[in-house]
Design a protein around this motif. Structure first.
Motif, PDB file in Angstrom:
ATOM      1  N   LYS A  51       0.839  -1.206   0.000  1.00 15.42           N
ATOM      2  CA  LYS A  51       0.000   0.000   0.000  1.00 15.42           C
ATOM      3  C   LYS A  51       0.871   1.251   0.000  1.00 15.42           C
ATOM      4  O   LYS A  51       0.572   2.226  -0.687  1.00 15.42           O
ATOM      5  CB  LYS A  51      -0.920   0.017   1.219  1.00 15.42           C
ATOM      6  CG  LYS A  51      -2.130  -0.850   1.075  1.00 15.42           C
ATOM      7  CD  LYS A  51      -3.053  -0.662   2.259  1.00 15.42           C
ATOM      8  CE  LYS A  51      -4.321  -1.456   2.064  1.00 15.42           C
ATOM      9  NZ  LYS A  51      -5.290  -1.205   3.123  1.00 15.42           N
ATOM     10  N   ILE A  52       1.953   1.213   0.756  1.00 19.63           N
ATOM     11  CA  ILE A  52       2.891   2.345   0.756  1.00 19.63           C
ATOM     12  C   ILE A  52       3.599   2.411  -0.600  1.00 19.63           C
ATOM     13  O   ILE A  52       3.754   3.483  -1.181  1.00 19.63           O
ATOM     14  CB  ILE A  52       3.919   2.205   1.898  1.00 19.63           C
ATOM     15  CG1 ILE A  52       3.222   2.267   3.245  1.00 19.63           C
ATOM     16  CG2 ILE A  52       4.977   3.304   1.799  1.00 19.63           C
ATOM     17  CD1 ILE A  52       4.133   1.936   4.410  1.00 19.63           C
ATOM     18  N   HIS A  53       4.018   1.263  -1.097  1.00 24.55           N
ATOM     19  CA  HIS A  53       4.777   1.168  -2.351  1.00 24.55           C
ATOM     20  C   HIS A  53       4.017   1.754  -3.544  1.00 24.55           C
ATOM     21  O   HIS A  53       4.610   2.416  -4.397  1.00 24.55           O
ATOM     22  CB  HIS A  53       5.111  -0.303  -2.611  1.00 24.55           C
ATOM     23  CG  HIS A  53       5.854  -0.566  -3.864  1.00 24.55           C
ATOM     24  ND1 HIS A  53       7.185  -0.253  -4.019  1.00 24.55           N
ATOM     25  CD2 HIS A  53       5.465  -1.120  -5.037  1.00 24.55           C
ATOM     26  CE1 HIS A  53       7.575  -0.594  -5.225  1.00 24.55           C
ATOM     27  NE2 HIS A  53       6.548  -1.125  -5.865  1.00 24.55           N
ATOM     28  N   THR A  54       2.724   1.512  -3.590  1.00 28.07           N
ATOM     29  CA  THR A  54       1.933   1.978  -4.731  1.00 28.07           C
ATOM     30  C   THR A  54       1.305   3.345  -4.504  1.00 28.07           C
ATOM     31  O   THR A  54       0.669   3.887  -5.408  1.00 28.07           O
ATOM     32  CB  THR A  54       0.812   0.976  -5.048  1.00 28.07           C
ATOM     33  OG1 THR A  54      -0.019   0.833  -3.897  1.00 28.07           O
ATOM     34  CG2 THR A  54       1.372  -0.359  -5.469  1.00 28.07           C
ATOM     35  N   GLY A  55       1.449   3.903  -3.308  1.00 27.41           N
ATOM     36  CA  GLY A  55       0.849   5.199  -3.005  1.00 27.41           C
ATOM     37  C   GLY A  55      -0.592   5.098  -2.574  1.00 27.41           C
ATOM     38  O   GLY A  55      -1.257   6.111  -2.382  1.00 27.41           O
ATOM     39  N   GLU A  56      -1.067   3.886  -2.410  1.00 27.39           N
ATOM     40  CA  GLU A  56      -2.467   3.669  -2.027  1.00 27.39           C
ATOM     41  C   GLU A  56      -2.762   4.209  -0.633  1.00 27.39           C
ATOM     42  O   GLU A  56      -3.870   4.670  -0.364  1.00 27.39           O
ATOM     43  CB  GLU A  56      -2.793   2.172  -2.078  1.00 27.39           C
ATOM     44  CG  GLU A  56      -4.243   1.849  -1.883  1.00 27.39           C
ATOM     45  CD  GLU A  56      -4.503   0.357  -2.000  1.00 27.39           C
ATOM     46  OE1 GLU A  56      -5.515  -0.084  -1.454  1.00 27.39           O
ATOM     47  OE2 GLU A  56      -3.695  -0.357  -2.621  1.00 27.39           O
ATOM     48  N   ILE A  57      -1.778   4.210   0.232  1.00 26.01           N
ATOM     49  CA  ILE A  57      -1.983   4.687   1.597  1.00 26.01           C
ATOM     50  C   ILE A  57      -2.290   6.183   1.632  1.00 26.01           C
ATOM     51  O   ILE A  57      -2.980   6.672   2.518  1.00 26.01           O
ATOM     52  CB  ILE A  57      -0.771   4.339   2.490  1.00 26.01           C
ATOM     53  CG1 ILE A  57      -1.168   4.420   3.952  1.00 26.01           C
ATOM     54  CG2 ILE A  57       0.416   5.218   2.186  1.00 26.01           C
ATOM     55  CD1 ILE A  57      -0.261   3.660   4.857  1.00 26.01           C
ATOM     56  N   ILE A 101      -1.879   8.224  -9.643  1.00 29.46           N
ATOM     57  CA  ILE A 101      -0.918   9.196 -10.169  1.00 29.46           C
ATOM     58  C   ILE A 101       0.504   8.985  -9.650  1.00 29.46           C
ATOM     59  O   ILE A 101       1.466   9.445 -10.255  1.00 29.46           O
ATOM     60  CB  ILE A 101      -1.409  10.632  -9.871  1.00 29.46           C
ATOM     61  CG1 ILE A 101      -0.658  11.626 -10.730  1.00 29.46           C
ATOM     62  CG2 ILE A 101      -1.305  10.960  -8.410  1.00 29.46           C
ATOM     63  CD1 ILE A 101      -1.300  12.971 -10.817  1.00 29.46           C
ATOM     64  N   TYR A 102       0.669   8.264  -8.571  1.00 28.21           N
ATOM     65  CA  TYR A 102       1.984   8.066  -7.949  1.00 28.21           C
ATOM     66  C   TYR A 102       3.016   7.457  -8.902  1.00 28.21           C
ATOM     67  O   TYR A 102       4.127   7.982  -9.034  1.00 28.21           O
ATOM     68  CB  TYR A 102       1.821   7.222  -6.683  1.00 28.21           C
ATOM     69  CG  TYR A 102       3.035   7.104  -5.826  1.00 28.21           C
ATOM     70  CD1 TYR A 102       3.505   8.184  -5.089  1.00 28.21           C
ATOM     71  CD2 TYR A 102       3.730   5.902  -5.740  1.00 28.21           C
ATOM     72  CE1 TYR A 102       4.618   8.075  -4.290  1.00 28.21           C
ATOM     73  CE2 TYR A 102       4.841   5.788  -4.941  1.00 28.21           C
ATOM     74  CZ  TYR A 102       5.286   6.870  -4.218  1.00 28.21           C
ATOM     75  OH  TYR A 102       6.390   6.756  -3.431  1.00 28.21           O
ATOM     76  N   PRO A 103       2.687   6.364  -9.607  1.00 31.74           N
ATOM     77  CA  PRO A 103       3.674   5.806 -10.545  1.00 31.74           C
ATOM     78  C   PRO A 103       4.001   6.761 -11.689  1.00 31.74           C
ATOM     79  O   PRO A 103       5.143   6.812 -12.153  1.00 31.74           O
ATOM     80  CB  PRO A 103       3.007   4.537 -11.085  1.00 31.74           C
ATOM     81  CG  PRO A 103       1.883   4.256 -10.181  1.00 31.74           C
ATOM     82  CD  PRO A 103       1.500   5.519  -9.524  1.00 31.74           C
ATOM     83  N   VAL A 104       3.007   7.514 -12.139  1.00 31.85           N
ATOM     84  CA  VAL A 104       3.238   8.470 -13.227  1.00 31.85           C
ATOM     85  C   VAL A 104       4.188   9.571 -12.767  1.00 31.85           C
ATOM     86  O   VAL A 104       5.115   9.946 -13.487  1.00 31.85           O
ATOM     87  CB  VAL A 104       1.897   9.059 -13.721  1.00 31.85           C
ATOM     88  CG1 VAL A 104       2.130  10.152 -14.739  1.00 31.85           C
ATOM     89  CG2 VAL A 104       1.010   7.973 -14.282  1.00 31.85           C
ATOM     90  N   LEU A 105       3.975  10.080 -11.564  1.00 32.54           N
ATOM     91  CA  LEU A 105       4.861  11.124 -11.040  1.00 32.54           C
ATOM     92  C   LEU A 105       6.278  10.602 -10.833  1.00 32.54           C
ATOM     93  O   LEU A 105       7.247  11.296 -11.142  1.00 32.54           O
ATOM     94  CB  LEU A 105       4.302  11.686  -9.731  1.00 32.54           C
ATOM     95  CG  LEU A 105       3.007  12.480  -9.853  1.00 32.54           C
ATOM     96  CD1 LEU A 105       2.521  12.906  -8.473  1.00 32.54           C
ATOM     97  CD2 LEU A 105       3.183  13.679 -10.749  1.00 32.54           C
ATOM     98  N   ASN A 106       6.393   9.382 -10.301  1.00 27.73           N
ATOM     99  CA  ASN A 106       7.723   8.780 -10.154  1.00 27.73           C
ATOM    100  C   ASN A 106       8.402   8.637 -11.513  1.00 27.73           C
ATOM    101  O   ASN A 106       9.586   8.950 -11.667  1.00 27.73           O
ATOM    102  CB  ASN A 106       7.618   7.406  -9.490  1.00 27.73           C
ATOM    103  CG  ASN A 106       7.859   7.436  -8.010  1.00 27.73           C
ATOM    104  OD1 ASN A 106       8.323   8.428  -7.467  1.00 27.73           O
ATOM    105  ND2 ASN A 106       7.536   6.346  -7.357  1.00 27.73           N
TER     106      ASN A 106
END
Length: 94
Positions: A49-55, A61-66
């Protein structure tokens, strides 16, 4: 131009350091918790959950921003490296 890229590279590096470090560390820990018989007290599901930004409810959008941050660092880093600079032709005395 090189000075401007160095400035952008430094700013991007500072901005992306925390999210990228968090992604790398939680991804490694999630794999270790799943595959190795280590009792850390932290579930692999929570780490993912932390890894994918789900938390933080940023999973869309988290993977796109990374990815965009890493592409920006790649572009500014390569431009500063001089790999794509035109080399001067040696002057011949013929």
């Amino acid at each position: 131009m090189k000075k401007a890229f160095r400035k952008y590279h430094r700013i991007l590096g500072i901005i992306i350091a925390l999210p990228l470090t968090m992604t790398v560390v939680t991804g490694m820990l999630a794999s270790m918790v799943k595959e190795w018989p280590i009792d850390t007290g932290i579930s692999a599901r929570f780490l993912l959950k932390i890894h994918t930004g789900e938390i933080l409810n940023l999973q869309a959008i988290y993977p796109v921003l990374n990815g965009l941050g890493m592409i920006g660092l790649l572009v500014t880093g390569l431009s500063m490296s001089g790999l794509f600079r035109k080399r001067k032709q040696p002057i011949s005395n013929d």
